[in-house]
Design a protein around this motif. Structure first.
Motif, PDB file in Angstrom:
ATOM      1  N   GLY A  70      -8.726  -8.409   4.057  1.00 16.72           N
ATOM      2  CA  GLY A  70     -10.152  -8.622   3.914  1.00 16.72           C
ATOM      3  C   GLY A  70     -10.814  -9.795   4.603  1.00 16.72           C
ATOM      4  O   GLY A  70     -12.033  -9.848   4.660  1.00 16.72           O
ATOM      5  N   GLU A 118       0.831  -1.207   0.000  1.00 18.43           N
ATOM      6  CA  GLU A 118       0.000   0.000   0.000  1.00 18.43           C
ATOM      7  C   GLU A 118       0.866   1.259   0.000  1.00 18.43           C
ATOM      8  O   GLU A 118       0.579   2.215  -0.703  1.00 18.43           O
ATOM      9  CB  GLU A 118      -0.951   0.008   1.212  1.00 18.43           C
ATOM     10  N   GLU A 154      -6.727   6.571   2.032  1.00 19.67           N
ATOM     11  CA  GLU A 154      -5.845   6.924   0.918  1.00 19.67           C
ATOM     12  C   GLU A 154      -5.700   8.434   0.787  1.00 19.67           C
ATOM     13  O   GLU A 154      -4.650   8.924   0.363  1.00 19.67           O
ATOM     14  CB  GLU A 154      -6.378   6.331  -0.380  1.00 19.67           C
ATOM     15  N   ASP A 205     -18.238   0.991   6.020  1.00 17.04           N
ATOM     16  CA  ASP A 205     -17.977   0.460   4.688  1.00 17.04           C
ATOM     17  C   ASP A 205     -16.465   0.388   4.462  1.00 17.04           C
ATOM     18  O   ASP A 205     -15.798   1.431   4.416  1.00 17.04           O
ATOM     19  CB  ASP A 205     -18.628   1.357   3.633  1.00 17.04           C
ATOM     20  N   PRO A 206     -15.908  -0.826   4.328  1.00 14.38           N
ATOM     21  CA  PRO A 206     -14.461  -0.934   4.130  1.00 14.38           C
ATOM     22  C   PRO A 206     -13.956  -0.184   2.892  1.00 14.38           C
ATOM     23  O   PRO A 206     -12.892   0.432   2.937  1.00 14.38           O
ATOM     24  CB  PRO A 206     -14.226  -2.444   3.998  1.00 14.38           C
ATOM     25  N   ALA A 207     -14.720  -0.196   1.804  1.00 14.22           N
ATOM     26  CA  ALA A 207     -14.290   0.506   0.591  1.00 14.22           C
ATOM     27  C   ALA A 207     -14.272   2.019   0.818  1.00 14.22           C
ATOM     28  O   ALA A 207     -13.342   2.712   0.376  1.00 14.22           O
ATOM     29  CB  ALA A 207     -15.206   0.155  -0.577  1.00 14.22           C
ATOM     30  N   GLY A 208     -15.272   2.538   1.496  1.00 21.59           N
ATOM     31  CA  GLY A 208     -15.301   3.968   1.802  1.00 21.59           C
ATOM     32  C   GLY A 208     -14.186   4.366   2.748  1.00 21.59           C
ATOM     33  O   GLY A 208     -13.544   5.410   2.577  1.00 21.59           O
ATOM     34  N   LEU A 237      -7.613  -3.842   5.729  1.00 21.36           N
ATOM     35  CA  LEU A 237      -8.759  -3.792   4.818  1.00 21.36           C
ATOM     36  C   LEU A 237      -8.506  -4.616   3.561  1.00 21.36           C
ATOM     37  O   LEU A 237      -9.389  -5.342   3.089  1.00 21.36           O
ATOM     38  CB  LEU A 237      -9.068  -2.339   4.436  1.00 21.36           C
ATOM     39  N   ARG A 238      -7.309  -4.499   3.009  1.00 21.69           N
ATOM     40  CA  ARG A 238      -6.992  -5.210   1.765  1.00 21.69           C
ATOM     41  C   ARG A 238      -6.936  -6.721   1.984  1.00 21.69           C
ATOM     42  O   ARG A 238      -7.355  -7.485   1.109  1.00 21.69           O
ATOM     43  CB  ARG A 238      -5.665  -4.698   1.210  1.00 21.69           C
ATOM     44  N   ARG A 253     -11.357   2.832   3.026  1.00 19.69           N
ATOM     45  CA  ARG A 253     -10.127   2.753   2.232  1.00 19.69           C
ATOM     46  C   ARG A 253      -9.891   4.077   1.496  1.00 19.69           C
ATOM     47  O   ARG A 253      -8.778   4.598   1.521  1.00 19.69           O
ATOM     48  CB  ARG A 253     -10.252   1.595   1.239  1.00 19.69           C
ATOM     49  N   GLN A 254     -10.926   4.605   0.870  1.00 21.68           N
ATOM     50  CA  GLN A 254     -10.788   5.876   0.142  1.00 21.68           C
ATOM     51  C   GLN A 254     -10.380   7.014   1.076  1.00 21.68           C
ATOM     52  O   GLN A 254      -9.530   7.835   0.730  1.00 21.68           O
ATOM     53  CB  GLN A 254     -12.092   6.226  -0.580  1.00 21.68           C
TER      54      GLN A 254
END
Length: 184
Positions: free
Chosen positions: A157, A135, A180, A171-174, A154-155, A176-177
């Motif tokens: 998973g 990452e 980042e 939300d893991p995707a949110g 998170l990655r 993550r954003q």
């Protein structure tokens, strides 16, 4: 690889060992890494989770609920029915000598050229450490910071760490954003 970790990220790894020891778990899992990240709520990565309602105490309670404490838990259970293991030990040692209940001395585990008494990382938590490096490289960062460790959780998973995050409605995707977008 640890030479690429920031001081704060190294502290997370050390704290993960402490978290595992507190639970009396004989391993360091993704849940211990998550707890260690949250041990310093001032860190920007931890602050994101705290702002979403997930703090150290909440994760600790969830880990306790899901997997409970490790060895030593039996003494607490036996105490609820009136068995005092310290009294049993004293009685046995009075009859058979000090250390009668101690098993044979185990040889310390050897790792490479040195011995270690630390709990081992699970395959998932080892993967998290590897992914944290990936990452950092992906984001163009020269060092692995706390946010990279959380991105690794998170990655990866599949560990308990990400399960606790998702079960809390985050939300893991949110997340993550948002991680980042943080700068080190």
């Amino acid at each position: 690889m640890f030479e690429r970790f920031t001081a704060a990220a190294r502290q997370v790894v050390v704290q993960a060992q402490a978290e595992a020891a507190e639970f009396r778990h004989g391993y360091i899992g993704t849940e211990h890494l998550l707890l260690a990240v949250l041990a310093d709520p001032a860190d920007p990565a931890a602050a994101l989770l705290v702002a979403k309602g997930l703090d150290h105490d909440a994760v600790r309670a969830e880990v306790t609920r899901l997997i409970g404490p490790g060895e030593g838990h039996d003494a607490a259970v036996l105490a609820t029915i009136g068995v005092d293991l310290d009294a049993v030990r004293e009685a046995v040692e009075a009859e058979f000598g000090v250390g009668a209940l101690d098993g044979p001395k185990e040889e310390p585990r050897r790792r490479g050229w040195f011995k270690s008494d630390h709990s081992p990382f699970t395959p998932r938590s080892k993967k998290v450490l590897e992914l944290s490096l990936r990452e950092a490289v992906r984001l163009g960062d020269k060092q692995i910071a706390v946010r990279h460790l959380l991105l690794g959780v998170l990655r990866e998973g599949g560990g308990l760490g990400v399960k606790v995050i998702a079960d809390r409605g985050i939300d893991p995707a949110g997340l993550r954003q948002e991680l980042e977008a943080l700068s080190d």
